[in-house]
Design an enzyme around this catalytic site. Structure first.
Site, mmCIF file in Angstrom:
data_model
loop_
_atom_site.group_PDB
_atom_site.id
_atom_site.type_symbol
_atom_site.label_atom_id
_atom_site.label_comp_id
_atom_site.label_asym_id
_atom_site.label_seq_id
_atom_site.Cartn_x
_atom_site.Cartn_y
_atom_site.Cartn_z
ATOM 1 N N GLU A 45 -11.872 -34.922 -28.452
ATOM 2 C CA GLU A 45 -10.851 -35.783 -27.528
ATOM 3 C C GLU A 45 -10.550 -36.984 -28.469
ATOM 4 O OE1 GLU A 45 -9.256 -34.982 -25.040
ATOM 5 O OE2 GLU A 45 -10.005 -33.128 -24.456
ATOM 6 N N TYR A 128 -8.628 -41.876 -19.949
ATOM 7 C CA TYR A 128 -8.175 -40.558 -20.160
ATOM 8 C C TYR A 128 -9.484 -39.808 -20.855
ATOM 9 C CZ TYR A 128 -7.284 -36.278 -22.682
ATOM 10 O OH TYR A 128 -7.362 -35.255 -23.133
ATOM 11 N N ASP A 146 -3.022 -37.475 -19.240
ATOM 12 C CA ASP A 146 -2.548 -37.805 -20.582
ATOM 13 C C ASP A 146 -0.991 -37.662 -20.960
ATOM 14 O OD1 ASP A 146 -2.347 -35.257 -20.856
ATOM 15 O OD2 ASP A 146 -2.758 -34.921 -22.782
ATOM 16 N N CYS A 205 11.042 -23.020 -19.310
ATOM 17 C CA CYS A 205 10.815 -22.999 -17.868
ATOM 18 C C CYS A 205 11.012 -21.445 -17.621
ATOM 19 C CB CYS A 205 11.945 -23.712 -17.180
ATOM 20 S SG CYS A 205 12.415 -25.601 -17.618
#
Length: 353
Positions: A45, A128, A146, A205
Site C-alpha cells: 500500500e 487511505y 483513493d 462501460c
DNA sequence: AAGGCGTGGCG
DNA sequence: TCGCCAAGCCT
C-alpha cells in the site's frame, strides 16, 4: 443509509475477475480461510501511493526478498533501504517506511495494529492507507477512498462537483456501499474496477458490472468525470551537476539532506536548482569539462534542465563536499532517476574519452 | 490548508 | 512533444 446491493454485484464480479497480485490473497483463498500478511499489505500500500501496479511489482519483490518481515526491515541500514527504493519516487515514503517499521518493532512488539486509529498514528500511514490495511489485512469494515474510488463514485452517482471539493461527498457515497461482510474484498474490488474498467480515459462501460446503476453512463458523461480544478503550470529550473571520477574508479557522490526534494538520497554534488542560470560551484578544484548534453527531467512541480560537468580527479583529491564511493560500493541503481540519467550521460563521455 | 513531493506510461 | 494521470502523506 447503507446499500449493500451494489456491493454484492461488485463482489460477484470480483470473484471472477480479481487480478492476481503478489501481495494479494485472492477471494477463493480468502474464502478458504487464508489471511494476508499485514507486513506485505502495508508495504504494497505504501509503494502503491500515487504509483502504478506495474511500477511497484519488481520493487515489492526485491523488498520482500531482502527483508521478509517487519523486524528485518526495522533492522536495515537507512542507506540500504533508500538505495532499494531508488527510482520509485516520493522518497519521503521510504524514510517513513523505515520509521514505521521501527515503530512497529519497538512499540507494537513487531505486529501491526489492526485498528484504523492506531494505524493512522504511524509514520507514512494516512487515512487511505490506514483504511486499506484495516480492511484488507484485518477484514475490518473500513471505507477505502483513493483516486480509483473517487473516480468510480463520481461516475456511479454523477457527481459533477470538481475535485478536491467533491471529496467528502464521494467519501460518503463510498461509505454507504461498504459492506459488513468481506469489506477487504470490497475495497480491492472497487479499486480493481477503477484500475481496469472505470479508467480515467476510455472507460469500458460495456463490460462494467455497475453499468446499469451508473448515472454518469446513463447521462453519457462517464468519460468527463471526475471533474478537476485546473492545475498550475510548471516552471523550468536550471542547475549544474558535477560528476567526478577518481583514478581508482571511485565516484564523488553526496548524501542529500534528510528532508525536501530527493531527501536522504544519493546524488551528484552541484548547484541549487533555480529559475535563473546558476553560477558554477564545483565541489573541488579540478579540470571540469562541460558535457554537450544536458539532463531533462520533470518533477511534480517543475521541469529541470541539468547541465553536467565531468572531471578526472587525482588520487589525493580532497573535495569540500561529498565522498568517494569505490566501484564495488556504488550501484547506479541506488540513484534516484534524475541522478542516474546524469550518470548514464557522463559514463558515455568517460567511455569515449 | 494549499503546496511540496518522483516517476513512467499513455493518448 | 506534452499534459495527464497512478492504491496519498506531510507540513
Amino acid at each position: 443509509m447503507r446499500d449493500e446491493t451494489l456491493s454484492a454485484e461488485l463482489l460477484a464480479w470480483y470473484d471472477r475477475h480479481a487480478r492476481d497480485l503478489p501481495w494479494r490473497v485472492g477471494p477463493a483463498a480468502r474464502a478458504g480461510g487464508a489471511q494476508p500478511d499485514p507486513y506485505r499489505v502495508w508495504l504494497s500500500e505504501v509503494m502503491l501511493q500515487q504509483t502504478t501496479v506495474a511500477a511497484v511489482k519488481d520493487y515489492f519483490h526485491r523488498f520482500t526478498t531482502r527483508w521478509p518481515d517487519v523486524g528485518a526491515l526495522a533492522a536495515a541500514e537507512d542507506a540500504d533501504v533508500m538505495g532499494e527504493w531508488a527510482g520509485l519516487g516520493y522518497y519521503a515514503r521510504a524514510r517513513n517506511l523505515l520509521k514505521c517499521a521501527r515503530a512497529v518493532a519497538s512499540e507494537h512488539g513487531g505486529r501491526f495494529p489492526d485498528s484504523h486509529a492506531a494505524l493512522l498514528s504511524l509514520p507514512g500511514i494516512g487515512p487511505y492507507t490506514a483504511a486499506a490495511i484495516a480492511a484488507i489485512a484485518f477484514d475490518r469494515p473500513e471505507t477505502v477512498v483513493d483516486g480509483n474510488v473517487e473516480r468510480v463514485m463520481s461516475r456511479l452517482f454523477a457527481v459533477e462537483t470538481p475535485l478536491p471539493t467533491a471529496k467528502p461527498e464521494l467519501t460518503a457515497h463510498a461509505a454507504r456501499l461498504t459492506p459488513v461482510e468481506r469489506p477487504g474484498d470490497h475495497a480491492q474490488a472497487v479499486m480493481d474496477l477503477g484500475a481496469t474498467i472505470c479508467t480515467p480515459r476510455n472507460p469500458a462501460c460495456g463490460i462494467c458490472p455497475w453499468q446499469a446503476p451508473c448515472r454518469a453512463r446513463t447521462a453519457g458523461i462517464a468519460a468527463e468525470l471526475p471533474r478537476k480544478l485546473p492545475k498550475k503550470p510548471k516552471p523550468i529550473r536550471f542547475g549544474i551537476a558535477y560528476l567526478g571520477r577518481r583514478s581508482d574508479g571511485a565516484w564523488l557522490l553526496e548524501r542529500r539532506p534528510a528532508s525536501g526534494l530527493l531527501g536522504g538520497m544519493l546524488g551528484w554534488p552541484g548547484t541549487d536548482w533555480a529559475e535563473t542560470a546558476p553560477a558554477p560551484a564545483p565541489p573541488v578544484e579540478a579540470d571540469w569539462h562541460p558535457l554537450g548534453a544536458e539532463v531533462r527531467h520533470t518533477f511534480t512541480h517543475f521541469h529541470l534542465r541539468l547541465a553536467l560537468c565531468v572531471a578526472e580527479l587525482g588520487p589525493d583529491c580532497t573535495p569540500g563536499r561529498g565522498q568517494f564511493l569505490p566501484p564495488d560500493a556504488f550501484r547506479p541503481s541506488d540513484l534516484p532517476t534524475v541522478m542516474r540519467k546524469a550518470f548514464d550521460l557522463a559514463r558515455t563521455a568517460f567511455a569515449t574519452a
